[in-house]
Scaffold this motif. Structure first.
Motif, PDB file in Angstrom:
ATOM      1  N   LEU A  84       0.744  -1.195  -0.013  1.00 28.09           N
ATOM      2  CA  LEU A  84      -0.067   0.019   0.093  1.00 28.09           C
ATOM      3  C   LEU A  84       0.810   1.284   0.105  1.00 28.09           C
ATOM      4  O   LEU A  84       0.391   2.376  -0.069  1.00 28.09           O
ATOM      5  N   GLY A  85       2.249   1.264   0.207  1.00 24.89           N
ATOM      6  CA  GLY A  85       2.925   2.469   0.119  1.00 24.89           C
ATOM      7  C   GLY A  85       2.928   3.056   1.214  1.00 24.89           C
ATOM      8  O   GLY A  85       3.161   4.342   1.145  1.00 24.89           O
ATOM      9  N   ARG A 107      19.440   3.329  -9.501  1.00 25.19           N
ATOM     10  CA  ARG A 107      17.966   3.344  -9.895  1.00 25.19           C
ATOM     11  C   ARG A 107      17.328   4.339  -9.180  1.00 25.19           C
ATOM     12  O   ARG A 107      17.287   4.285  -7.948  1.00 25.19           O
ATOM     13  N   SER A 108      16.303   4.925  -9.684  1.00 25.21           N
ATOM     14  CA  SER A 108      15.496   5.940  -9.022  1.00 25.21           C
ATOM     15  C   SER A 108      14.241   5.153  -8.744  1.00 25.21           C
ATOM     16  O   SER A 108      14.006   4.163  -9.280  1.00 25.21           O
ATOM     17  N   SER A 109      13.543   5.914  -7.691  1.00 26.47           N
ATOM     18  CA  SER A 109      12.218   5.079  -7.553  1.00 26.47           C
ATOM     19  C   SER A 109      11.233   5.337  -8.586  1.00 26.47           C
ATOM     20  O   SER A 109      11.168   6.236  -9.266  1.00 26.47           O
ATOM     21  N   LEU A 110      10.310   4.280  -8.489  1.00 25.57           N
ATOM     22  CA  LEU A 110       9.219   4.213  -9.686  1.00 25.57           C
ATOM     23  C   LEU A 110       8.130   5.380  -9.166  1.00 25.57           C
ATOM     24  O   LEU A 110       7.758   5.548  -8.003  1.00 25.57           O
ATOM     25  N   SER A 111       7.090   5.897 -10.309  1.00 21.39           N
ATOM     26  CA  SER A 111       6.140   6.398  -9.692  1.00 21.39           C
ATOM     27  C   SER A 111       5.238   5.224  -8.860  1.00 21.39           C
ATOM     28  O   SER A 111       5.037   4.216  -9.635  1.00 21.39           O
ATOM     29  N   PRO A 112       4.462   5.843  -7.918  1.00 21.82           N
ATOM     30  CA  PRO A 112       3.717   4.780  -7.042  1.00 21.82           C
ATOM     31  C   PRO A 112       2.489   4.285  -8.216  1.00 21.82           C
ATOM     32  O   PRO A 112       2.059   5.029  -9.010  1.00 21.82           O
ATOM     33  N   PRO A 113       2.089   3.257  -8.031  1.00 17.14           N
ATOM     34  CA  PRO A 113       0.962   2.904  -8.662  1.00 17.14           C
ATOM     35  C   PRO A 113      -0.230   3.313  -8.410  1.00 17.14           C
ATOM     36  O   PRO A 113      -0.432   4.111  -7.228  1.00 17.14           O
ATOM     37  N   PRO A 114      -1.496   3.352  -9.204  1.00 16.82           N
ATOM     38  CA  PRO A 114      -2.603   4.248  -8.981  1.00 16.82           C
ATOM     39  C   PRO A 114      -3.313   3.434  -7.521  1.00 16.82           C
ATOM     40  O   PRO A 114      -3.258   2.558  -7.380  1.00 16.82           O
TER      41      PRO A 114
END
Length: 478
Positions: free
Chosen positions: A86-87, A345-352
């Motif tokens: 859930l981030g 590596r950079s963090s990914l954009s959070p999922p929706p």
């Protein structure tokens, strides 16, 4: 052999077709709840999980004082699983401070770290890798006194294991290597000599390598690897540097999430028989000295699963090129900036946000909850093996003693699969010859071809030679 690729949609259903197949599903995460549970019971059953789900940091902090951070909910998820999927970044750090387990798998077979790689938040992955290493060391230290005691109770011995690697793929078996491992045991010390330095699907490295375990030394000095050709040694580190962890995070974020295991749930043993009319149980004299009964092993399955929802098309192309480079003797994938520093590596954009409530999550039937994090891109394969095993009552070592030895050397290369198999319930006797899968396309035949108790093993065999020079980067994977 079965294989499928599945991309999980927002609602939890799957949309994938293979040649000759209809639409497939994972079966473990359908979108709609299949049955309802009493909401009052569900809300009260896992208060720590609920606090994490709802990102209530004050409640998480309070509940951690009296609730087990390792508890699983009805879907097998720990509070840390939910926090990662859930981030809930602050919840992750709070749970790790209370030693929430990182290695544990949920009911779908995924670890916390797997879900963190999928979500793609680099600081969280870094924290989990560091905590995982710490927990692994602590668990080994808990087992260490019993292991050393068990080794001291076994008489000193010398043993030879012959490995023959084979493949069901045509012509591949002709190019696969073989090896004879020599194992010396004296007191709480073990030495393993091998010529097969490394082995993966279609790559291997030859050499003259010795692993030395000194059970009486401090943990940071107990494990040493010798390269007897280059005359260098490397002490297996007890703790990793920050750069080493950062390198591992880069690797995890840029490659497939893999999970492979030998499933022995349905394993059974049947006596092998010979003859067309008058059937009789087969026997064999293994290594010319161990009278053995042969068994057919049924229900042995090598399961392999792969996820890549966190990878871009560019990542996939780079990984393909890297694999081709490795097969041709090329180098690694690390890139550097103009100052010579590694590019991270950079963090990914959070999922929706899936907008799933706690009530909806706990109301779902077991393992049928919707995806909480990034939609899956998933491939699984399985291969059934019908192998043979030779059991002998004449071998002088017991299976329990063998497990104690393998506990020390199993982290090295292909020994872990042998330990896992031997840990299953075997017929009476000692497995003097075993055939087990170690990769989806490769099986290994292991033969205990020599064993003798000896009290004249030189003590210097368990010390690094004085003329060897330390090279801390000779074996970068250790």
């Amino acid at each position: 052999m079965s294989s499928r690729l599945v991309r999980k949609s927002r609602g939890g259903s799957s949309s994938s077709k293979s040649a000759g197949e209809g639409s497939t599903t994972l079966g473990a995460q359908s979108a709609a709840p299949q049955r309802r549970v009493n909401m009052a019971d569900a809300n009260d059953g896992w208060p720590l999980h609920r606090a994490v789900f709802e990102n209530d940091l004050k409640a998480v902090s309070r509940l951690l004082r009296k609730h087990d951070a390792a508890e699983r909910d009805k879907h097998g998820n720990t509070p840390l699983h939910l926090a990662v999927m859930l981030g809930r970044k602050e919840c992750v750090q709070l749970l790790l401070k209370h030693d929430a387990p990182v290695k544990v798998k949920n009911s779908l077979g995924w670890t916390v770290l797997s879900e963190a790689i999928s979500y793609g938040h680099r600081p969280t992955i870094y924290s989990l890798v560091r905590k995982f290493r710490q927990q692994s060391r602590e668990q080994m230290e808990v087992r260490r006194p019993n292991l050393v005691e068990a080794l001291n109770q076994i008489d000193d011995f010398y043993m030879e294991l012959k490995w023959d690697f084979q493949s069901w793929v045509p012509l591949v078996s002709r190019i696969l290597p073989s090896d004879i491992c020599k194992i010396y045991k004296s007191g709480a010390n073990i030495r393993l000599d091998t010529t097969l330095v490394d082995f993966s699907d279609m790559r291997w490295e030859r050499g003259d390598i010795s692993f030395i375990f000194n059970g009486n030394a401090p943990p940071s000095q107990s494990l040493t690897v010798l390269d007897n050709v280059l005359k260098v040694y490397q002490s297996v580190k007890y703790e990793e540097s920050e750069m080493e962890i950062e390198d591992e995070v880069d690797l995890l974020m840029s490659t497939d999430i893999l999970a492979a295991q030998i499933s022995t749930k349905g394993i059974s043993f049947a006596r092998a028989q010979s003859g067309w009319i008058f059937r009789e149980d087969r026997t064999e004299m293994v290594a010319g000295q161990y009278a053995s009964e042969l068994y057919i092993v049924h229900g042995l399955v090598l399961e392999s699963r792969k996820r890549r929802e966190h990878l871009s098309l560019n990542d996939l192309q780079k990984n393909k090129a890297l694999l081709e480079s490795f097969t041709k003797g090329g180098g690694g994938a690390q890139t550097f900036d103009f100052n010579g520093a590694p590019v991270r590596r950079s963090s990914l954009s959070p999922p929706p946000d899936k907008s799933i409530t706690w009530q909806q999550y706990v109301a779902c039937e077991e393992n049928c909850y919707p995806r909480l994090g990034r939609d899956l891109v998933y491939k699984e394969s399985s291969k059934n093996f019908k192998a043979t095993i030779a059991m002998s009552p004449e071998f002088p070592l017991s299976v329990e003693m063998l497990l104690n030895v393998l506990e020390v050397i199993a982290p090295f290369k292909h020994f872990s699969k042998l330990r896992d198999f031997v840990s299953s319930k075997l017929p009476a006797g000692f497995p003097v010859k075993v055939e087990i899968p170690i990769l989806p396309t490769v099986t290994a035949k292991i033969t205990f071809q020599a064993f003798e108790f000896r009290d004249d093993i030189p003590k210097e065999m368990f010390h690094k030679p004085k003329d060897y020079i330390e090279d801390p980067m000779r074996f970068p994977d250790l």
